[in-house]
Design a protein around this motif. Structure first.
Motif, PDB file in Angstrom:
ATOM      1  N   PRO A  43       0.835  -1.206   0.000  1.00  0.00           N
ATOM      2  CA  PRO A  43       0.000   0.000   0.000  1.00  0.00           C
ATOM      3  C   PRO A  43       0.868   1.253   0.000  1.00  0.00           C
ATOM      4  O   PRO A  43       2.072   1.199   0.232  1.00  0.00           O
ATOM      5  CB  PRO A  43      -0.797  -0.128   1.295  1.00  0.00           C
ATOM      6  N   ALA A  44       0.241   2.362  -0.262  1.00  0.00           N
ATOM      7  CA  ALA A  44       0.957   3.633  -0.337  1.00  0.00           C
ATOM      8  C   ALA A  44       0.485   4.581   0.749  1.00  0.00           C
ATOM      9  O   ALA A  44      -0.679   4.567   1.140  1.00  0.00           O
ATOM     10  CB  ALA A  44       0.746   4.272  -1.697  1.00  0.00           C
ATOM     11  N   SER A  45       1.403   5.384   1.232  1.00  0.00           N
ATOM     12  CA  SER A  45       1.079   6.453   2.176  1.00  0.00           C
ATOM     13  C   SER A  45       1.308   7.771   1.466  1.00  0.00           C
ATOM     14  O   SER A  45       2.417   8.065   1.016  1.00  0.00           O
ATOM     15  CB  SER A  45       1.967   6.351   3.417  1.00  0.00           C
ATOM     16  N   ILE A  46       0.243   8.567   1.331  1.00  0.00           N
ATOM     17  CA  ILE A  46       0.329   9.821   0.585  1.00  0.00           C
ATOM     18  C   ILE A  46       0.374  10.988   1.565  1.00  0.00           C
ATOM     19  O   ILE A  46      -0.374  11.027   2.534  1.00  0.00           O
ATOM     20  CB  ILE A  46      -0.867   9.981  -0.370  1.00  0.00           C
ATOM     21  N   SER A  47       1.236  11.909   1.292  1.00  0.00           N
ATOM     22  CA  SER A  47       1.375  13.095   2.152  1.00  0.00           C
ATOM     23  C   SER A  47       1.611  14.315   1.282  1.00  0.00           C
ATOM     24  O   SER A  47       1.950  14.213   0.102  1.00  0.00           O
ATOM     25  CB  SER A  47       2.540  12.909   3.129  1.00  0.00           C
ATOM     26  N   SER A  48       1.401  15.459   1.885  1.00  0.00           N
ATOM     27  CA  SER A  48       1.609  16.719   1.177  1.00  0.00           C
ATOM     28  C   SER A  48       3.004  17.250   1.499  1.00  0.00           C
ATOM     29  O   SER A  48       3.404  17.320   2.663  1.00  0.00           O
ATOM     30  CB  SER A  48       0.551  17.739   1.596  1.00  0.00           C
ATOM     31  N   THR A  49       3.754  17.602   0.465  1.00  0.00           N
ATOM     32  CA  THR A  49       5.096  18.162   0.645  1.00  0.00           C
ATOM     33  C   THR A  49       5.202  19.466  -0.129  1.00  0.00           C
ATOM     34  O   THR A  49       4.307  19.832  -0.906  1.00  0.00           O
ATOM     35  CB  THR A  49       6.178  17.180   0.140  1.00  0.00           C
ATOM     36  N   ALA A  50       6.299  20.139   0.062  1.00  0.00           N
ATOM     37  CA  ALA A  50       6.514  21.398  -0.651  1.00  0.00           C
ATOM     38  C   ALA A  50       6.610  21.175  -2.151  1.00  0.00           C
ATOM     39  O   ALA A  50       6.331  22.076  -2.945  1.00  0.00           O
ATOM     40  CB  ALA A  50       7.788  22.069  -0.133  1.00  0.00           C
ATOM     41  N   ASP A  51       7.007  19.961  -2.554  1.00  0.00           N
ATOM     42  CA  ASP A  51       7.129  19.655  -3.978  1.00  0.00           C
ATOM     43  C   ASP A  51       5.846  19.098  -4.563  1.00  0.00           C
ATOM     44  O   ASP A  51       5.783  18.828  -5.764  1.00  0.00           O
ATOM     45  CB  ASP A  51       8.259  18.637  -4.198  1.00  0.00           C
ATOM     46  N   GLY A  52       4.842  18.905  -3.748  1.00  0.00           N
ATOM     47  CA  GLY A  52       3.587  18.351  -4.225  1.00  0.00           C
ATOM     48  C   GLY A  52       3.218  17.090  -3.469  1.00  0.00           C
ATOM     49  O   GLY A  52       3.879  16.699  -2.497  1.00  0.00           O
ATOM     50  N   PRO A  53       2.142  16.422  -3.882  1.00  0.00           N
ATOM     51  CA  PRO A  53       1.750  15.164  -3.222  1.00  0.00           C
ATOM     52  C   PRO A  53       2.863  14.135  -3.330  1.00  0.00           C
ATOM     53  O   PRO A  53       3.467  13.958  -4.389  1.00  0.00           O
ATOM     54  CB  PRO A  53       0.513  14.724  -4.013  1.00  0.00           C
ATOM     55  N   ALA A  54       3.154  13.464  -2.243  1.00  0.00           N
ATOM     56  CA  ALA A  54       4.222  12.471  -2.210  1.00  0.00           C
ATOM     57  C   ALA A  54       3.669  11.145  -1.738  1.00  0.00           C
ATOM     58  O   ALA A  54       2.811  11.083  -0.853  1.00  0.00           O
ATOM     59  CB  ALA A  54       5.345  12.932  -1.285  1.00  0.00           C
ATOM     60  N   VAL A  55       4.130  10.054  -2.340  1.00  0.00           N
ATOM     61  CA  VAL A  55       3.706   8.722  -1.971  1.00  0.00           C
ATOM     62  C   VAL A  55       4.925   7.932  -1.522  1.00  0.00           C
ATOM     63  O   VAL A  55       5.973   7.961  -2.177  1.00  0.00           O
ATOM     64  CB  VAL A  55       2.991   8.014  -3.148  1.00  0.00           C
ATOM     65  N   THR A  56       4.813   7.280  -0.409  1.00  0.00           N
ATOM     66  CA  THR A  56       5.919   6.527   0.173  1.00  0.00           C
ATOM     67  C   THR A  56       5.562   5.045   0.218  1.00  0.00           C
ATOM     68  O   THR A  56       4.457   4.676   0.648  1.00  0.00           O
ATOM     69  CB  THR A  56       6.248   7.038   1.587  1.00  0.00           C
TER      70      THR A  56
END
Length: 753
Positions: free
Chosen positions: A167-180
């Motif tokens: 699964p993916a964990s999505i977060s908001s970063t300064a560069d845009g949406p990020a998935v880990t």
């Protein structure tokens, strides 16, 4: 769908999606998501993992994931309260979702109130239905060589050794949406629900972003699985260098501004690297930087080094060939003084000399080693390829070679690694790679190289960053990756000579290269012209009452030795300085030749010299003559501005008659001719006074002698017999003849008793 719409669900998805090493739940993304509309941009990852350790990778998501638009046409605001109790404190928060009618983009914000009550239960209220995003991780066959690595970079559908869905964990970063993604790994084939990496080595990894069982984005990266038993192989040293080009003494405002901008880039790069940077900076630009800029540079270079260089942009090879080796040495010390004063916390070091593209001569290399004390020579590959004894593309760029300097002296040499291309943002833009991609591929290439050619040797890499377009983000990604990868370490040039092995050539031993006799431009003719102009200007400068103009000439003449200047520019500057100096010479006017009379043994000669300039001038009057002497020698005279000055010269005659006097007007220093020689004519009538008395006495003595001589001869004639008969008839004779006849004695006469 736009990336802005994706950001609308970032916080909500993060609230319900947990990181777990298990297959992902079937994604419920809308059908309108089109493969290719989404792009995964690598933000960070682990490069090396031990057997069984999880691997983590983070991407920034760009593009449209195809989320459905909002059902309303007017802007609506929905607030969903939730209550969370943790450790006895109750916190009330609300999630507010605002849907904008124009774009259909959902934006979520969360407001948290201060703790109000104490309770043991935990209650969370979330949206009812949210899409999920998963990743499919594919491990491909290991790569062992740099060629296999290059092929793997271009492959996207090669064989799959192991696959894992997470699964993916999505977060908001300064560069845009990020998935880990966090991926469990294993070395045991019997272990399920983990990515199988059964053997140590470098694995190509393909990460596929999956939405509703459909691949919407794909990315290729690399992962090294470490050996089960840690190795004691020495780490590979990575030395990053930056060379800010000296714009030269004739640089205009634009060129100097470019150099200052490059220094600011170096500051950001050094900060991104954690200070581990070796940088060569133009001293004259550094000393002109604002104090705060210099302080920031020094702080960023904590752990790095400033390389020693000359104050004047001067290539050592042409300087030595033109006999200006001492000038190079003094300029090097001057450059160190300037840098040391500007950056007192980062004193320059002579750890390495960055060889120019034009090469390095044997004599210059010997000078750099002794007496200047440099420890390493760094060559560009093209320059190295021209050296005798080099082996071209067969040279291992992670090893050193010996540079023969003659007299059994050598210095270690290294080549700027071709891996430096991964520090060039232009190259990354061309390939569509992120800074993190560049760091991964750089380490992957080094890993493949070391696995191919052995990890038992001490290896080092010199990476050169482009100061005109460097991206600190690339260096930050590299530093972050190296920091958690034990096989690599960042260092400086000063550490390489003692931490790098020399390459051995089978059958030949250590690789040894020979430097050419000459390298770079020819400065011999320029040096000769500069010296002649310097002498001409020095003479004119000594005539002036202050040294301001002479100091300016000297400084400019010193700068004209710079190898950053073209011959055409130098010729124009030499002509200008010569003309300015000649104008000072031309201000002095001497009289025309004339004739004068000296009436005594010592006398005074008076000359009128004219100064047509608007400032006083100092000159020396130098008289010479074959028959005259000058008791006071040369006369030092100051000529008043716009006036005629009388010059008095003491003269002493050595003999009578006519004699010439040559008058030269010279410069106080170096005795250069200003005017003349002016040839004067001297008529000497020095027999007066005591001289006339002495001459008169001598004349009286002479007359007295003649008078006594006449009386004696007369008595002798009268004493002759009067009865003697002439033997010849009487004839008329001249008085002289008669006297000769009378005074002639008879043939049988005798001398007086």
């Amino acid at each position: 769908m736009s990336a802005r719409r994706l950001l609308g669900v970032v916080v909500a998805v993060a609230a319900v999606t947990a990181l777990a090493p298990a297959p992902a739940v079937a994604a419920q993304l809308p059908d309108q998501a089109t493969p290719g509309d989404v792009r995964l941009v690598l933000q960070s990852q682990m490069f090396a993992v031990a057997p069984g350790d999880p691997w983590t990778v983070t991407f920034v998501v760009e593009g449209d994931l195809g989320l459905p638009p909002a059902p309303t046409t007017a802007a609506t605001t929905t607030t969903t309260p939730s209550t969370t109790t943790t450790s006895g404190a109750t916190t009330t928060s609300s999630t507010t979702t605002t849907t904008e009618p124009a774009s259909g983009t959902a934006r979520s914000t969360t407001t948290t109130a201060r703790p109000t009550t104490t309770a043991r239960a935990t209650t969370t209220t979330t949206p009812a239905a949210l899409p999920s995003i998963a990743a499919r991780i594919n491990a491909h066959p290991r790569v062992e060589t740099p060629d296999e690595l290059a092929a793997a970079l271009e492959q996207t559908a090669d064989a799959v050794l192991s696959r894992m869905v997470v699964p993916a964990s999505i977060s908001s970063t300064a560069d845009g949406p990020a998935v880990t993604f966090t991926v469990p790994t294993t070395a045991d084939p019997d272990t399920g629900e983990a990515l199988l990496l059964s053997r140590e080595g470098l694995y190509p990894i393909t990460v596929e972003l999956v939405a509703d069982d459909e691949i919407v984005a794909r990315h290729r990266t690399f992962l090294e699985r470490l050996p089960t038993v840690p190795t004691d192989a020495p780490p590979v040293n990575l030395a990053v260098i930056a060379d800010v080009e000296d714009p030269g003494p004739a640089a205009d405002a634009t060129a100097r501004s470019t150099a200052r901008s490059a220094i600011r880039t170096v500051t950001a790069a050094a900060d991104a690297l954690g200070g581990a940077l070796s940088v060569r900076l133009p001293p004259t630009i550094v000393e002109q930087l604002p104090g705060r800029t210099r302080e920031d540079l020094a702080a960023a270079l904590d752990g790095g080094e400033v390389l020693a260089t000359t104050r004047l942009a001067l290539d050592p090879s042409p300087a030595v060939a033109a006999g200006e080796g001492p000038t190079f040495s003094s300029e090097l010390r001057a450059g160190e003084d300037v840098l040391g004063a500007a950056l007192p916390d980062r004193l320059p070091v002579r750890s390495g000399w960055l060889v120019a593209d034009t090469g390095l001569s044997a004599a210059a290399g010997a000078m750099l080693r002794e007496p200047l004390g440099f420890d390493l020579l760094v060559f560009e590959r093209d320059t190295y390829n021209q050296l005798e004894g080099g082996i071209g593309g067969f040279h291992d760029p992670t090893l050193a070679f010996d540079v023969d300097l003659g007299d059994d002296n050598t210095l270690p040499g290294m080549i700027v690694s071709p891996l430096s291309r991964w520090l060039d943002p232009t190259e990354l833009d061309r390939l569509g790679m992120s800074p993190a991609d560049a760091a991964v591929v750089l380490l992957a290439e080094l890993t493949a190289w070391r696995r191919t050619y052995g990890d038992d040797l001490r290896r080092s890499v010199v990476l050169e960053m482009p100061t005109d377009r460097a991206d600190p983000a690339i260096l930050a990604a590299l530093a972050a990756l190296v920091d958690v990868t034990p096989a690599f370490r960042l260092t400086t040039l000063s550490a390489l000579p003692t931490a790098t092995d020399t390459m051995d050539i089978p059958g030949r031993g250590s690789e040894v290269v020979t430097l050419p006799v000459r390298a770079g431009m020819d400065l011999a003719t320029r040096v000769e012209r500069i010296n002649l102009t310097r002498l001409h200007a020095a003479g004119a400068g000594s005539m002036l009452m202050d040294d301001t103009r002479m100091d300016a000439w000297e400084a400019r003449l010193d700068e004209l030795l710079s190898t950053r200047l073209g011959d055409e520019y130098v010729d124009a500057e030499l002509a200008r300085i010569s003309a300015e100096a000649q104008e000072i010479y031309d201000r002095v006017e001497a009289p025309r030749p004339f004739t004068f009379t000296l009436t005594g043994r010592t006398s005074t000669l008076r000359l009128n010299l004219t100064n047509h300039g608007d400032e006083d001038l100092r000159v020396v009057i130098h008289p010479t003559s074959p028959k005259l002497t000058f008791p006071n020698g040369d006369v030092h005279q100051t000529l008043a501005a716009n006036d005629v000055t009388e010059v008095v010269i003491e003269v002493e005659a050595r003999t009578n008659g006519t004699s010439s006097i040559a008058i030269e007007v010279l410069t106080p220093d170096h005795g250069l001719n200003v005017e003349g020689p002016i040839v004067l004519t001297a008529r000497v009538n020095a027999l007066s006074g005591l001289g006339q008395v002495v001459s008169g006495a001598a004349l009286l003595i002479l007359l007295s002698w003649w008078y006594q001589h006449f009386r004696r001869r007369r008595r002798e004639r009268l004493a002759l017999p009067t009865t003697a008969t002439p033997t010849t008839p009487a004839t008329d004779v001249s008085p002289d003849a008669a006297e000769a006849t009378i005074s002639a004695p008879p043939t049988d006469s005798v001398s007086e008793p």
